[in-house]
Design a protein around this motif. Structure first.
Motif, mmCIF file in Angstrom:
data_model
loop_
_atom_site.group_PDB
_atom_site.id
_atom_site.type_symbol
_atom_site.label_atom_id
_atom_site.label_comp_id
_atom_site.label_asym_id
_atom_site.label_seq_id
_atom_site.Cartn_x
_atom_site.Cartn_y
_atom_site.Cartn_z
ATOM 1 N N GLU A 13 -45.846 -17.446 102.281
ATOM 2 C CA GLU A 13 -46.795 -16.883 103.253
ATOM 3 C C GLU A 13 -46.241 -16.974 104.675
ATOM 4 N N GLN A 14 -44.914 -16.876 104.850
ATOM 5 C CA GLN A 14 -44.345 -17.051 106.193
ATOM 6 C C GLN A 14 -44.898 -16.041 107.208
ATOM 7 N N GLU A 15 -45.219 -14.828 106.750
ATOM 8 C CA GLU A 15 -45.673 -13.791 107.699
ATOM 9 C C GLU A 15 -47.043 -14.120 108.300
ATOM 10 N N VAL A 16 -47.852 -14.877 107.539
ATOM 11 C CA VAL A 16 -49.261 -14.963 107.933
ATOM 12 C C VAL A 16 -49.712 -16.371 108.329
ATOM 13 N N LEU A 17 -48.870 -17.369 108.035
ATOM 14 C CA LEU A 17 -49.328 -18.751 108.164
ATOM 15 C C LEU A 17 -49.741 -19.142 109.588
ATOM 16 N N GLU A 18 -48.930 -18.736 110.583
ATOM 17 C CA GLU A 18 -49.263 -19.119 111.962
ATOM 18 C C GLU A 18 -50.533 -18.406 112.440
ATOM 19 N N LEU A 19 -50.629 -17.147 112.007
ATOM 20 C CA LEU A 19 -51.829 -16.363 112.325
ATOM 21 C C LEU A 19 -53.062 -17.040 111.730
ATOM 22 N N PHE A 20 -52.912 -17.497 110.484
ATOM 23 C CA PHE A 20 -54.014 -18.181 109.791
ATOM 24 C C PHE A 20 -54.403 -19.435 110.573
ATOM 25 N N ASP A 96 -57.824 -18.968 100.997
ATOM 26 C CA ASP A 96 -56.484 -18.387 100.905
ATOM 27 C C ASP A 96 -55.829 -18.355 102.277
ATOM 28 N N ALA A 97 -54.496 -18.282 102.269
ATOM 29 C CA ALA A 97 -53.760 -18.310 103.533
ATOM 30 C C ALA A 97 -53.661 -16.939 104.182
ATOM 31 N N ALA A 204 -53.793 -10.064 105.831
ATOM 32 C CA ALA A 204 -53.346 -9.871 107.216
ATOM 33 C C ALA A 204 -51.868 -9.490 107.272
ATOM 34 N N ALA A 205 -51.058 -10.035 106.384
ATOM 35 C CA ALA A 205 -49.621 -9.707 106.299
ATOM 36 C C ALA A 205 -49.083 -10.213 104.978
ATOM 37 N N GLY A 206 -47.869 -9.793 104.642
ATOM 38 C CA GLY A 206 -47.280 -10.230 103.365
ATOM 39 C C GLY A 206 -47.876 -9.462 102.185
ATOM 40 N N GLN A 207 -47.546 -9.936 100.982
ATOM 41 C CA GLN A 207 -47.982 -9.212 99.780
ATOM 42 C C GLN A 207 -48.716 -10.128 98.814
ATOM 43 N N THR A 208 -49.510 -9.503 97.929
ATOM 44 C CA THR A 208 -50.196 -10.300 96.908
ATOM 45 C C THR A 208 -49.167 -10.920 95.959
ATOM 46 N N LYS A 209 -49.502 -12.111 95.441
ATOM 47 C CA LYS A 209 -48.567 -12.802 94.549
ATOM 48 C C LYS A 209 -48.974 -12.618 93.086
ATOM 49 N N TRP A 210 -50.033 -11.830 92.876
ATOM 50 C CA TRP A 210 -50.569 -11.694 91.527
ATOM 51 C C TRP A 210 -50.161 -10.361 90.929
#
Ligand code: UDP
Ligand code: MG
Length: 316
Positions: A13-20, A96-97, A204-210
């Motif tokens: 979740e590198q794209e979204v973690l700081e935003l989260f 979720d992140a 918010a960013a990144g992709q689903t892992k499922w």
């Protein structure tokens, strides 16, 4: 002052973690007069910079805790690790992140649980807008099946976004199974749940892992974990076939004694053999699925392995 621990499972979740972190902290700091809050990030064996980002956040903010797994153990294991640490708080949240679970809902959720009237406040999606059509259809069918065949009732629209009181998390942790299906566990343990409508939001960013494959495995775990009725199929099929074969036998005898010419029964016999053979194989397959699960459970392996953490948490 009451305490709140928010558990956040994270996998790449590198794209979204700081935003989260920014968004959630805005909400959490508005609660700081009454609650002291910790964010418990669980890195589920990410291969990107997720763990580094968590460590960075933990360095600048003592309210950030992180638990990093030695490999990807799955979201269920990540939620479990987070809850095992966070059970020391008065209230424990899971979200979720990817910001699909709006942090702005936290104060309302917390107020329901803190009032003492409810033990859990959980988000429920209002529709499936913006979701993959195939996944939504498969998911709907899964919930229909599981609610029909199992002893528990799982809401089709329930999300993994909830705030619980300590006793609820203690109950979740008291279930020792290795193959975990949280939606089933949360329903099985009971308690008073306040459902809060929550609009479906895009990641918010990144992709689903499922992937569909992962979801399919999850669905099978859910069904087999909460019902033994597939095992009863053998009785039903056996009874039905005994009845059909008796009927076919009588029909064959009567027909060949009434009709003047001989009529071959070989094609029917072949078809019946293949059909019964196929059913027996399916039933053995079902037995195998249960047996495999018993084997997995009997090994009693840890549910996850931690490689790094700033919580000094034990493996359970
Ligand atoms: N997740 C995880 N381990 C996994 C897969 C997912 O910890 O093996 C986390 C992920 O980082 C996210 C949450 O579980 O915080 C939900 O995943 P995702 O958003 O990919 O699922 P979706 O919302 O598409 O159902
Ligand atoms: Mg998501």
């Amino acid at each position: 002052m009451k305490t709140l621990g928010l558990v956040v499972p994270c996998y790449n979740e590198q794209e979204v973690l700081e935003l989260f972190y920014d968004e959630t902290m805005k909400v959490v700091s508005s609660l700081s007069d009454n609650y002291s809050c910790e964010l418990v990030f669980v890195d589920d064996g990410s291969s990107d910079r997720t763990c580094e980002i968590m460590k960075g956040l933990a360095l600048k903010d003592p309210a950030v805790k992180y638990i990093s797994f030695s490999r990807n153990f799955g979201k269920e294991a990540a939620m479990l690790a987070g809850m095992s640490y966070a059970v020391k708080f008065d209230y424990i949240g899971i979200m979720d992140a990817d910001l699909q679970h709006s942090p702005s809902l936290i104060p309302e959720m917390l107020s329901f649980v803190d009032s003492g009237e409810y033990d859990v406040a959980a988000a429920r999606r209002e529709d499936r807008a913006g979701e993959d059509k195939l996944k939504s259809k498969l998911s709907e069918s899964f919930y229909k099946v599981i609610n029909k065949v199992s002893e528990i009732e799982i809401s089709d629209s329930a999300q993994d976004f909830r705030i619980m009181s300590k006793k609820v998390v203690e109950a979740v942790l008291s279930l020792p199974e290795n193959i975990r299906f949280s939606k089933g566990i949360f329903s099985w343990i009971g308690f008073k749940v306040k459902w809060i409508p929550h609009e479906n939001r895009e990641r918010a960013a990144g992709q689903t892992k499922w992937s569909i494959r992962k979801l399919f495995k999850y669905a099978i775990d859910g069904i087999l974990g909460y019902t033994n009725s597939p095992l009863r199929l053998g009785f039903i099929c056996g009874g039905a076939f005994a009845f059909i074969s008796l009927f076919a036998l009588i029909y064959g005898i009567v027909r060949n004694s009434v009709s003047a010419e001989y009529i071959s029964s070989v094609p029917y016999i072949m078809a019946a053999m293949f059909f019964i053979g196929a059913v027996i194989l399916v039933l053995i397959g079902i037995l195998g699925e249960y047996l495999g699960r018993i084997y997995t459970e009997s090994k009693q392996r840890p549910k996850y392995i931690i490689s790094e953490t700033n919580t000094r948490q034990n493996i359970i």
